[in-house]
Write an enzyme that holds these catalytic residues in place. Structure first.
Site, mmCIF file in Angstrom:
data_model
loop_
_atom_site.group_PDB
_atom_site.id
_atom_site.type_symbol
_atom_site.label_atom_id
_atom_site.label_comp_id
_atom_site.label_asym_id
_atom_site.label_seq_id
_atom_site.Cartn_x
_atom_site.Cartn_y
_atom_site.Cartn_z
ATOM 1 N N LYS A 61 0.810 -1.212 0.000
ATOM 2 C CA LYS A 61 0.000 0.000 0.000
ATOM 3 C C LYS A 61 0.853 1.276 0.000
ATOM 4 O O LYS A 61 2.058 1.225 0.272
ATOM 5 C CB LYS A 61 -0.966 -0.038 1.178
ATOM 6 C CG LYS A 61 -1.952 -1.212 1.081
ATOM 7 C CD LYS A 61 -2.978 -1.209 2.194
ATOM 8 C CE LYS A 61 -3.974 -2.343 2.030
ATOM 9 N NZ LYS A 61 -5.012 -2.342 3.087
ATOM 10 N N PHE A 77 -15.984 3.272 7.016
ATOM 11 C CA PHE A 77 -14.588 3.559 6.689
ATOM 12 C C PHE A 77 -14.327 3.644 5.187
ATOM 13 O O PHE A 77 -13.200 3.938 4.765
ATOM 14 C CB PHE A 77 -13.665 2.490 7.290
ATOM 15 C CG PHE A 77 -13.935 1.090 6.797
ATOM 16 C CD1 PHE A 77 -13.454 0.648 5.566
ATOM 17 C CD2 PHE A 77 -14.678 0.207 7.558
ATOM 18 C CE1 PHE A 77 -13.694 -0.628 5.110
ATOM 19 C CE2 PHE A 77 -14.934 -1.081 7.112
ATOM 20 C CZ PHE A 77 -14.442 -1.498 5.887
ATOM 21 N N ARG A 118 1.788 -6.986 8.660
ATOM 22 C CA ARG A 118 0.994 -5.856 9.147
ATOM 23 C C ARG A 118 1.461 -5.399 10.528
ATOM 24 O O ARG A 118 1.364 -4.212 10.850
ATOM 25 C CB ARG A 118 -0.484 -6.238 9.155
ATOM 26 C CG ARG A 118 -1.102 -6.238 7.765
ATOM 27 C CD ARG A 118 -2.493 -6.821 7.744
ATOM 28 N NE ARG A 118 -3.144 -6.596 6.457
ATOM 29 C CZ ARG A 118 -4.223 -7.247 6.036
ATOM 30 N NH1 ARG A 118 -4.776 -8.176 6.819
ATOM 31 N NH2 ARG A 118 -4.758 -6.983 4.871
ATOM 32 N N ASN A 165 -2.635 -0.458 7.013
ATOM 33 C CA ASN A 165 -2.129 -1.755 7.459
ATOM 34 C C ASN A 165 -1.131 -2.386 6.494
ATOM 35 O O ASN A 165 -0.933 -3.597 6.476
ATOM 36 C CB ASN A 165 -3.284 -2.719 7.746
ATOM 37 C CG ASN A 165 -4.169 -2.947 6.531
ATOM 38 O OD1 ASN A 165 -3.892 -2.436 5.442
ATOM 39 N ND2 ASN A 165 -5.230 -3.717 6.705
ATOM 40 N N HIS A 222 -2.235 -5.777 1.367
ATOM 41 C CA HIS A 222 -3.559 -6.356 1.097
ATOM 42 C C HIS A 222 -3.380 -7.785 0.627
ATOM 43 O O HIS A 222 -2.399 -8.121 -0.043
ATOM 44 C CB HIS A 222 -4.277 -5.551 0.009
ATOM 45 C CG HIS A 222 -5.503 -6.238 -0.537
ATOM 46 N ND1 HIS A 222 -6.741 -6.151 0.058
ATOM 47 C CD2 HIS A 222 -5.659 -7.062 -1.622
ATOM 48 C CE1 HIS A 222 -7.619 -6.858 -0.639
ATOM 49 N NE2 HIS A 222 -6.981 -7.423 -1.664
#
Length: 211
Positions: free
Chosen positions: A20, A66, A114, A124, A127
């Site tokens: 990410k 979220f 994570r 986090n 994915h």
């Protein structure tokens, strides 16, 4: 009497992995952990998604509180998408990355990705596809021209050959006849690598900011 040998297993499970935006600078470290954990990186691309593309990717999360923060975060910078392969790839990748909430992961799975690289339940770090159907959809989303198992047969296979393979071979063999290289096999192999129809086209996905 000769014992019957089981047929070889040729299918290797694949899953999608994302590094990410907030840990993109840790790309090499994370990839090293992936490879040392027995995975093969089958496909890889670096791209930046628009908020709309993020909404489509996380469509199953639509409507949750979220969701706006998730799409804003995932479109905030470049990310790395990878197709990982190994036996039971989905389960092993889920185990390696740990719980979705990085704070909880630090307590319960301190060696997970994570726990090491994540910050909270949103940021986090990585994915992973949660099940086979998710992996199929997510791989197809990030790598539209990748063939997902099972390999097509019958008319579907003929359609794929006619659309992608035959035109490429025809163009390559035509150019080979024109060039007449000293080593035609090596020349043709290099040409196919350069003109691979399944090569990722990053320009279709990149979000370019105006100066």
């Amino acid at each position: 009497m000769q014992a019957l040998m089981p047929e070889p297993q040729i299918y290797v499970e694949r899953t999608l992995a994302l590094i990410k935006p907030d840990v993109i600078d840790k790309e090499e470290e994370i990839e090293d952990i992936i490879l040392r954990s027995g995975f093969t990186i089958v496909q890889k691309r670096k791209l930046q998604l628009s908020p709309e593309q993020c909404s489509n990717f996380y469509a199953d999360q639509y409507g949750k509180m979220f969701f706006p923060n998730l799409t804003a975060y995932m479109s905030s910078g470049p990310l790395v998408a990878m197709v990982l392969a190994r036996h039971h790839a989905i389960a092993y990748w889920k185990e390696l990355i740990g719980p979705s909430n990085s704070i909880r992961a630090k307590e319960t799975h301190p060696d997970s990705l994570r726990a090491i690289y994540g910050t909270d339940d949103l940021r986090n770090a990585v994915h992973g596809s949660i099940r086979f159907s998710s992996a199929e959809r997510e791989i197809q989303f990030m790598f539209p021209e990748v063939i997902i198992e099972p390999i097509p047969v019958g008319q579907a296979a003929k359609d794929y050959l006619n659309l992608y393979v035959n035109p490429t071979l025809l163009a390559g063999l035509t150019e080979l006849c024109k060039q007449k290289p000293a080593d035609p096999l090596i020349w043709f192999a290099d040409w196919l690598i350069e003109h691979n129809p399944n090569k990722p086209r990053l320009q279709q996905w990149m979000t370019v900011e105006e100066p």
